[in-house]
Design an enzyme around this catalytic site. Structure first.
Site, PDB file in Angstrom:
ATOM      1  CE1 TYR A  10      -4.154   5.850   6.159  1.00  0.00           C
ATOM      2  CE2 TYR A  10      -4.623   5.005   3.965  1.00  0.00           C
ATOM      3  CZ  TYR A  10      -5.062   5.459   5.188  1.00  0.00           C
ATOM      4  OH  TYR A  10      -6.406   5.532   5.457  1.00  0.00           O
ATOM      5  CG  HIS A  35      -5.481   5.907  -0.714  1.00  0.00           C
ATOM      6  ND1 HIS A  35      -6.135   4.693  -0.603  1.00  0.00           N
ATOM      7  CD2 HIS A  35      -5.537   6.244  -2.038  1.00  0.00           C
ATOM      8  CE1 HIS A  35      -6.576   4.309  -1.793  1.00  0.00           C
ATOM      9  NE2 HIS A  35      -6.214   5.235  -2.682  1.00  0.00           N
ATOM     10  CG  HIS A  46      -2.034   0.957   1.202  1.00  0.00           C
ATOM     11  ND1 HIS A  46      -2.103   2.007   0.318  1.00  0.00           N
ATOM     12  CD2 HIS A  46      -3.168   1.027   1.954  1.00  0.00           C
ATOM     13  CE1 HIS A  46      -3.227   2.689   0.522  1.00  0.00           C
ATOM     14  NE2 HIS A  46      -3.891   2.108   1.517  1.00  0.00           N
TER      15      HIS A  46
END
Length: 370
Positions: free
Chosen positions: A178, A176, A173
């Site tokens: 993070y 977004h 990931h």
């Protein structure tokens, strides 16, 4: 032409990026928060199995946090470390495979999105490249190089566990706002060492994570990398404002060992740059030559679910555009999020032309594992 015939490109087999799938439908990762203490239980396994039983080609799990004391922003998001959590994930894998599906975990660290007040008993502060929140507030000290190396190892350890348990690949990931994306974004990365500065410097942490993951899982285990231009505090943000900048950004990630890119946008039909109809996934495929997943409000238009991307009303049909772009090889795979959250049989109903049976997205679905 019947709906089933029209949607046929979604259900062609896919082989590429070390992945071999029965069709092009991907369940997008969606945080659910139903794993008390970080341990996914039988209900989580059943939740994912239902999607596999109804014909989803590839399931990407909700974000599951790596082994770091400040990795999570919520108590009930699943862990990807510790015997009990990993045993829970092994059960998820067995259930999905028994149903004929394929599944990969999304490994995750939230960075400075963690709120210390959520964990009053913990002394683990939020972390980030420069210790800055997405709004520019200082919440901790900048990470040291030694701490960065420890984080790289934690990602690699999680990926190795994914392979050991029997997952079909792993997604990192990097989107977004993070942790990895906080290194990418110049607003949250003010470092003046090798992990900051220009676009290539800000990508260095991600490159090291990808390289370490590749070393941990070997040459044949698929690595998917999710990234986004937009941030929760700025939907118009762009890491790369031009195609040329996007190439500078993607080239080192691709070379580090990414097999499939997952280009996260809020609406798949919106062009990424002026002068071209290509969306972010389309540009990513053109630049890297690698398979790409598109995502963004798929299945939430009036042709399927009678709600708009924000859940407030009708939207003109977009399925024809999606199928045309897929058929033209603008992208390779299609991520479906909220439509699959509400209706586990979404893929099967689309495949069989049972559009009238689709269940519209409802925010009430967020409150349970249906």
């Amino acid at each position: 032409m019947s709906t089933a015939t029209h949607a046929a490109p979604l259900f062609r087999p896919f082989e590429g990026g070390k992945l071999k799938l029965d069709n092009r439908v991907v369940m997008a990762p969606m945080t659910r928060g139903f794993s008390p203490g970080g341990v996914p239980g039988a209900d989580v396994a059943a939740y994912y199995r239902r999607r596999a039983e109804h014909g989803v080609g590839l399931i990407i799990t909700e974000g599951t946090v790596i082994d770091h004391p400040a990795a999570a922003a919520d108590r009930n998001v699943p862990h990807f470390y510790g015997a009990e959590a990993l045993e829970g994930w092994a059960r998820v894998v067995r259930e999905v495979h028994e149903a004929g599906g394929k599944i990969i975990p999304q490994i995750w660290h939230v960075g400075t999105a963690r709120q210390a007040s959520t964990f009053p008993e913990s002394d683990a502060l939020p972390i980030g490249p420069s210790g800055l929140s997405l709004t520019g507030e200082k919440v901790s000290e900048p990470l040291t190089v030694e701490e960065i190396r420890g984080l790289v190892k934690a990602y690699a350890d999680a990926a190795a566990e994914a392979k050991r348990i029997g997952f079909d690949g792993v997604e990192i990931h990097g989107a977004h706002g993070y942790l990895i994306d906080q290194f990418f974004w110049e607003r949250t990365n003010k470092r003046d060492d090798e992990y900051g500065g220009d676009l290539e410097g800000r990508a260095r942490f991600a490159v090291e994570v990808i390289e370490a993951v590749r070393e941990a899982v070997g040459p044949d285990f698929p690595i998917v990398f999710r990234f986004s231009q937009w941030k929760p505090v700025d939907y118009d943000a762009k890491l790369a404002p031009t195609p040329e900048e996007l190439e500078r950004f993607l080239a080192p990630l691709s070379a580090a060992g990414v097999d499939v890119f997952h280009a996260s946008t809020r609406r798949f039909w919106e062009p990424e740059f002026e002068g071209s109809a290509l969306n972010l996934a389309g540009w990513t495929r053109r630049i890297t030559g690698k398979p790409v997943i598109t995502v963004g409000s798929v299945g939430l238009d009036a042709a399927f679910a009678s709600v708009s991307p924000d859940g407030k009303g009708g939207e003109e049909p977009r399925i024809e555009e999606l199928i045309k772009r897929l058929d033209n090889e603008e992208f390779d795979l299609v991520g479906v999020g909220r439509a699959l959250l509400t209706d586990p049989a979404w893929a099967e109903k689309i495949r069989d032309g049972r559009v009238s049976e689709l269940q519209p997205f409802s925010r009430e679905a967020l409150g349970s594992l249906s």
